[in-house]
Design an enzyme around this catalytic site. Structure first.
Site, PDB file in Angstrom:
ATOM      1  CB  CYS A 141      -0.922   0.010   1.211  1.00 41.89           C
ATOM      2  SG  CYS A 141      -0.011   0.171   2.748  1.00 41.89           S
TER       3      CYS A 141
ATOM      4  CB  CYS B  52       4.111  -0.481   2.173  1.00 46.37           C
ATOM      5  SG  CYS B  52       2.791  -1.404   2.911  1.00 46.37           S
TER       6      CYS B  52
ATOM      7  CG  ASP C 165      14.010 -35.342  -8.211  1.00 45.48           C
ATOM      8  OD1 ASP C 165      14.673 -36.380  -8.115  1.00 45.48           O
ATOM      9  OD2 ASP C 165      14.249 -34.310  -7.578  1.00 45.48           O
TER      10      ASP C 165
ATOM     11  CG  ASP D 193      14.651 -30.230  -6.607  1.00 45.04           C
ATOM     12  OD1 ASP D 193      14.799 -31.433  -6.876  1.00 45.04           O
ATOM     13  OD2 ASP D 193      15.102 -29.702  -5.586  1.00 45.04           O
TER      14      ASP D 193
ATOM     15  CG  ASP E 215      15.911 -33.935 -11.142  1.00 46.39           C
ATOM     16  OD1 ASP E 215      16.015 -35.161 -11.236  1.00 46.39           O
ATOM     17  OD2 ASP E 215      15.668 -33.341 -10.086  1.00 46.39           O
TER      18      ASP E 215
END
Lengths: 727, 52
Positions: free
Chosen positions: A43, A46, A446, A626, A630
């Site tokens: 906002c 901020c 994986d 990841d 791989d």
């Protein structure tokens, strides 16, 4: 920094810019030195809080927040470090991460997007003006008035098309040069033929001029291009932000003093300090210190490996417990991390080149249109012997069949679908990723870091006596080793208070020890406390004289993993688990998730080879992984997904990045992809229907510029609306 | 119908003004942070005098 200077100083290559007042673009600070990612700002309050806090820091020259990108760009004195600013923002209550400003440079000014927008604006301006003039012609202007309107239209249309249509001219030329046809060839032919015949007609004070049609065509097609470009630019900038979060720095030891340097400046033979929690920047050999190494991103092994002087390490491994000093043996592109790239290149060459739906439509469409228009030209010329009317009709056929709607059909759908998936936390990096995702029938996962979080979880707390557990918690609290943290977490959840252990010290590479009621207590590796290592990942607690107690660990499942796997199986896809981890660990996980087909202790080559073999059998494979091990498999697969926590190399190799930790969007993404592809085909069909209605009119010589304008606009709007149904 | 000899140049001129204004906004980075700019206007920090 190259942030702002990527744009040429005087961008007067375009007519639009010549007309601009000479005021230079607002200078973006040229020496932006620091970039911070601020994920929590939202906002006005901020923005001002962050800017005020940063500007108050001595050494900061200026700070500006970009709320759209949730980023702060800071111009500061050369010796300023982001580490000094992050605590300042933390004190204000904002989470901040350093971004590598170099990796962000490309997003800084999106030159291509800006250029497209400029062309779109010029085409829009010109087509509106010409359309107004055309409306008066259609509503009955005659003779000298009509000629004047046509000449004014020509004066607007010719320069506007020369500028706005440049991307099409370039792309058509590059296709023709290699003797191929793409979608842009009929587009360019239609535009050029329409302009030529209209000019000719105007010069002979004829009735029909197609200046408005040529311009609207360019406008709609540019709109499609711009949508397409923006979708990809958003994905690219988010992907870049992920890589920019890993700032490549290392601590080099020079004359016994640590200096922070960029990884690119390291040389073979340098001594490098790697703190616990840090990642190895280069390949090398340990010369000092003892610790444990997490190799899971490279090999898929979850159990940390003991490391001592003499052990060789590879770039990408994570140091867990003690500080290490390593001597670099390979840096930069010679590291094993980069050599994995060779494997990826091999896999890439094996990947069958996917033809996108748009390209295959163009392949059918372009020759058809050309033949149709050439035939109507020849037919009318033979029938009437009038070159002018024959050329006029040929131009009308080309314009009416022109792929306005086809040009919008794909980008409109991918924009809508990518936007929807982005809100679910998926980033579509590749332009044809959705189409390929819609085709898959096999999913390969994986294990470590993908289906599991790569962080251990204590499994046998219930079987351990309360007082023993509390001693372990007392010892584990002092360590940041993943197993220790798992014990602390499990104990907190079970409400076990740590015992009062004194003189707690961490013995890097072995475990922690301390004193309790005069007895030495140790918590760590099996060999260190005198126990036998079993098949499980385990740590042992020994109290002087008593038998050691085993604490067993399991790799924690990623949230949504079970849902993702079960819904993929339910939708009839074959699910396979492939991991470099030990057989026991892989089998246990496969049974837990109900995956029948699994492969353990697979080397990176094995994974890629298995996928290539399945592809050869005609299966369409989605790879989710990841790790560095791989990357080859991710490249070999038909389409690939990697989580945001993956190594940079794996993210680069994959088509889609999962931004959150949750895996469950994968199954939904497959559905959205299927819907999107269906929508694209529908759009092609809609465009064809319009053509089927309008083309006979054009061939019969009944088409007027008004009919062309109507057919073009309605089909483009229908196609865009159909695409929006996906959102 | 003489009036169109004024009207057409005027309408083209107005259109061109709009186009140039748009080109200017693009070139001066006014679309870089649409969300932030929309909020910044609510800021009362520099209401009295412009930011130095």
């Amino acid at each position: 920094m190259a942030t702002a200077t990527a744009r040429p100083p005087s961008a007067a290559a375009c007519p639009g810019c010549v007309a601009t007042p000479t005021e230079p673009a607002r200078p973006i600070p040229e020496d932006v030195q620091l970039a911070l990612s601020l994920p929590t700002i939202h906002c006005q309050a901020c923005i001002s809080k962050v800017e005020r806090a940063l500007n108050a820091v001595p050494g900061v020259q200026s700070a500006r927040v970009n709320l759209t990108l949730k980023r702060a760009m800071i111009q500061a004195e050369p010796e300023m470090r982001a580490d000094a600013l992050i605590p300042v923002l933390k004190a204000e209550g904002f989470e901040a991460h350093e971004l590598d400003a170099g990796a962000l440079s490309v997003t800084g000014s999106d030159k291509a997007g800006r250029e497209l927008l400029m062309r779109l604006a010029v085409a829009g301006f010109a087509s509106m003006n010409v359309m107004l003039l055309s409306v008066s012609v259609w509503s009955g202007a005659t003779d000298a008035t009509r000629d004047m309107f046509h000449w004014i239209s020509a004066a607007i249309a010719l320069p506007a098309i020369a500028f706005a249509g440049k991307p099409f001219f370039e792309s058509a030329w590059s296709a023709l040069r290699v003797r191929r046809l793409n979608m842009d060839v009929p587009i360019v032919l239609a535009i050029v033929l329409a302009l030529v015949t209209s000019l000719w007609e105007t010069a002979l004070s004829g009735e029909h001029a197609y200046f408005d049609a040529a311009l609207t065509l360019v406008f709609f097609l540019l709109a499609g291009r711009y949508l397409d470009h923006r979708t990809r630019a958003i994905a690219r900038s988010a992907a870049q932000e992920l890589s920019a979060l890993e700032v490549p720095r290392a601590l080099r030891i020079e004359d016994g003093v640590e200096h922070e340097v960029a990884v690119a400046d390291l040389r073979v033979g340098d001594l490098i300090r790697v703190r616990p929690g840090g990642r190895m920047p280069v390949d090398g050999e340990i010369v000092e210190g003892q610790s444990e190494l997490d190799r899971s991103l490279l090999t898929g092994e979850t159990v940390p490996v003991y490391a001592e002087p003499g052990t060789s390490v590879s770039a990408g491994e994570v140091n867990l417990t003690g500080p290490l000093t390593i001597r670099a043996s390979a840096v930069g592109s010679d590291t094993s991390l980069h050599q994995m790239a060779d494997l990826v290149a091999v896999a890439e060459s094996g990947r069958s080149r996917y033809t996108s739906l748009a390209d295959s439509a163009a392949k059918l469409y372009a020759p058809g249109v050309h033949i149709l228009s050439a035939l109507s030209f020849v037919g009318w010329y033979l029938y009437s012997g009038d070159l002018r009317s024959a050329l006029n009709i040929a131009a009308a056929v080309l314009i009416i069949t022109c792929p306005c709607a086809l040009g919008l059909a794909v980008p409109a759908v991918t924009t809508a679908a990518s936007g929807r998936l982005f809100r679910k936390g998926m980033l579509i990096k590749h332009s044809t990723a959705l189409e390929r995702l819609a085709e898959i029938d096999t999913v390969v996962f994986d294990k470590t870091g993908t289906l599991t979080q790569g962080t251990p979880e204590l499994t046998n707390l219930d079987g351990i006596p309360h007082e023993i557990a509390s001693i372990a918690v007392g010892l584990a609290g002092a360590s940041s080793h993943p197993l220790s943290r798992a014990v602390t977490q499990a104990a907190e959840a079970a409400g076990i208070k740590p015992a009062e252990v004194s003189d707690v010290t961490e013995v890097p590479g072995f475990g922690t020890q301390g004193m309790l009621n005069g007895q030495t207590v140790r918590f760590g590796r099996a060999a260190w406390v005198g126990a036998e290592q079993g098949v499980h990942t385990a740590a042992w607690l020994s109290v002087d004289g008593a038998d050691p107690v085993e604490f067993q660990f399991n790799d924690a499942l990623r949230p949504g993993a079970e849902e993702a796997v079960s819904s993929l199986i339910a939708s009839g896809k074959q699910v396979i688990l492939m991991s470099g981890d030990t057989t026991g660990a892989v089998q246990a996980l496969a049974e837990r998730l109900g995956i029948a087909d699994w492969l353990a202790e697979a080397l990176p080559q094995d994974k890629a080879a298995r996928i290539a073999e399945m592809t050869e059998k005609g299966q369409r494979v989605l790879m989710v992984g990841d790790g560095l091990n791989d990357t080859a498999a991710l490249t070999a697969a038909h389409v690939s997904i990697s989580p945001a926590t993956a190594l940079d190399a794996a993210r680069v190799a994959s088509d889609i990045v999962l931004l959150g930790t949750d895996l469950s969007p994968i199954a939904e993404a497959c559905d959205v992809a299927k819907k999107a592809t269906r929508r694209i085909r529908e759009n092609f069909r809609i465009a064809t229907v319009y053509n089927v209605i309008a083309v006979p009119l054009a061939v019969a010589g009944l088409a007027t510029p008004l009919i062309a304008a109507l057919a073009m606009s309605t089909s483009s709007i229908t196609v865009s609306l159909n695409a929006l149904r996906l959102r | 119908m003489e009036v169109i000899s004024f009207l057409i140049p005027i309408s083209l001129f107005l259109g061109a003004v709009g186009l140039i204004a748009f080109v200017y906004t693009v070139r001066s980075n006014q679309y870089d942070d649409p969300e932030g700019d929309a909020r910044r206007i609510l800021n009362d920090e520099w209401d009295d005098k412009p930011k130095p």
